[in-house]
Scaffold this active site. Sequence first.
Site, short mmCIF file in Angstrom:
data_model
loop_
_atom_site.label_atom_id
_atom_site.label_comp_id
_atom_site.label_asym_id
_atom_site.label_seq_id
_atom_site.Cartn_x
_atom_site.Cartn_y
_atom_site.Cartn_z
N ARG A 178 0.82 -1.23 0.00
CA ARG A 178 0.00 0.00 0.00
C ARG A 178 0.84 1.27 0.00
NH1 ARG A 178 -5.58 -0.75 1.60
NH2 ARG A 178 -6.13 -2.52 0.28
N ARG B 126 -4.04 6.47 0.15
CA ARG B 126 -4.65 7.68 0.71
C ARG B 126 -3.74 8.53 1.59
NH1 ARG B 126 -9.76 4.23 2.40
NH2 ARG B 126 -7.95 2.92 2.73
N ARG C 105 -7.62 10.53 -6.98
CA ARG C 105 -8.75 9.71 -6.52
C ARG C 105 -10.05 10.51 -6.58
NH1 ARG C 105 -12.35 7.27 -4.71
NH2 ARG C 105 -12.50 5.74 -3.04
N ASP D 243 -6.24 -4.12 -7.69
CA ASP D 243 -6.82 -4.69 -6.47
C ASP D 243 -7.01 -6.19 -6.65
OD1 ASP D 243 -8.08 -3.53 -3.80
OD2 ASP D 243 -9.22 -5.29 -4.40
N TYR E 162 -14.01 -13.12 0.19
CA TYR E 162 -14.84 -12.01 -0.29
C TYR E 162 -15.97 -12.53 -1.20
CZ TYR E 162 -11.45 -8.73 1.64
OH TYR E 162 -10.64 -8.03 2.50
#
Length: 341
Positions: A23, A27, A36, A73, A147
């Site tokens: 990562r 952000r 973004r 991702d 998921y």
Amino acid sequence: MTKPLLDVLQGKTPEHMPVWLMRQAGRYLPEYRELRAKAKNFLNLCLTPEWATEITLQPIRRFGMDGAILFADILLVPMALGLSLDFREGEGPILECVTDQHSIERLSYNNGLVHPVYETLTRIKPQLPDHTTLIGFCGAPWTVACYMIDGNSKNDFAQAKQWASQQPELLDSVIQKLVDASARYLCKQVEAGAEALQIFDSWAGLITDEAAFRRFVIEPTRTIVSRVKAQHPYVPIIGFPREAWSHYKRYIRETGVDAMSVDHALSLSTDGKQLQAIKPLQGNLSPDLLVQGGEAMKRSLDHIYEQMGLRHIMNLGHGVVPQTPPEHVADLVKHTRGFKA
Ligand code: CP3
């Protein structure tokens, strides 16, 4: 010029200890937040090569890491298998679920849907500094299946765990689909320019039973590794079976990975050394220490170097968190640069 990250993955001693962070794009960087906001939705960012390339390169320009990880991702693979995917603001991913044998059989991998990812890799490659290795990735079948079965992480993957213990054949068939798709996806990434690969098994630690761990984590990972290596024998692969402490040794011995990424709870002076005698390790700095920065972080970096020497890939035990000050990342890279032959 040799690349320090590839050197370690090939069992050689690098000129300096390689460093990159899971990562490392994200952000905590203002330039990421700016793009973004423009892209509106996270999936658009991943699937627009121009943007994904820019974001991959942002931390490289700022900090000069030895590894550039593709911006994408792990949930793009189930999307390419036909499940709808959405990332809602502040909620994380929401994935359409599989519920029974029929919904699993319907899954069919459409490689065209992830074509932008390959284009991104092709665009990044010529823009990297000579010492920087381009890293492709996918999620491990078990973690992606979590998921696909639960849709999100809100219930700690209760349903996926239930399938593992009560309906293992159903879970096998989801995993089989993911093994086939992920092996193809990774091969294509190598053909597009990836020089190393990482398989993220973020939820490996949820499986404690040894036989289940072999069946749902080791065996599918081993199959992906062997299929990729049948096509691309020299591409190194890093495995990341997060928090699967009691299975680390089995994983590093049996999956065929070239290195294993370890979380921050692992003690390097005892377990870390034993594992490193088998294959090189990556990771171990706590993401919270990176938030804290300063002397505490530097002491932890020094400890990793003292225990592991140069044949280690400096990284975190998990991803960079959004509240991380970018200056601390700069300090981390600078301090690690002091670890050299
Ligand atoms: O590491 C990198 O810089 C490369 C890009 C990357 C992302 N996700 C970007 C991302 C990688 C390698 C991943 C892997 C990934 N994705 C994992 C495995 C690693 C891990 O963190 O355990 C998992 C479980 C996912 C699924 C996923 N994607 C979740 C659970 C979330 C929401 C959590 C969050 O931090 O918001 C995402 C979204 C996501 N993937 C973001 C980024 C930068 C944040 C999206 C945003 O900007 O809003």
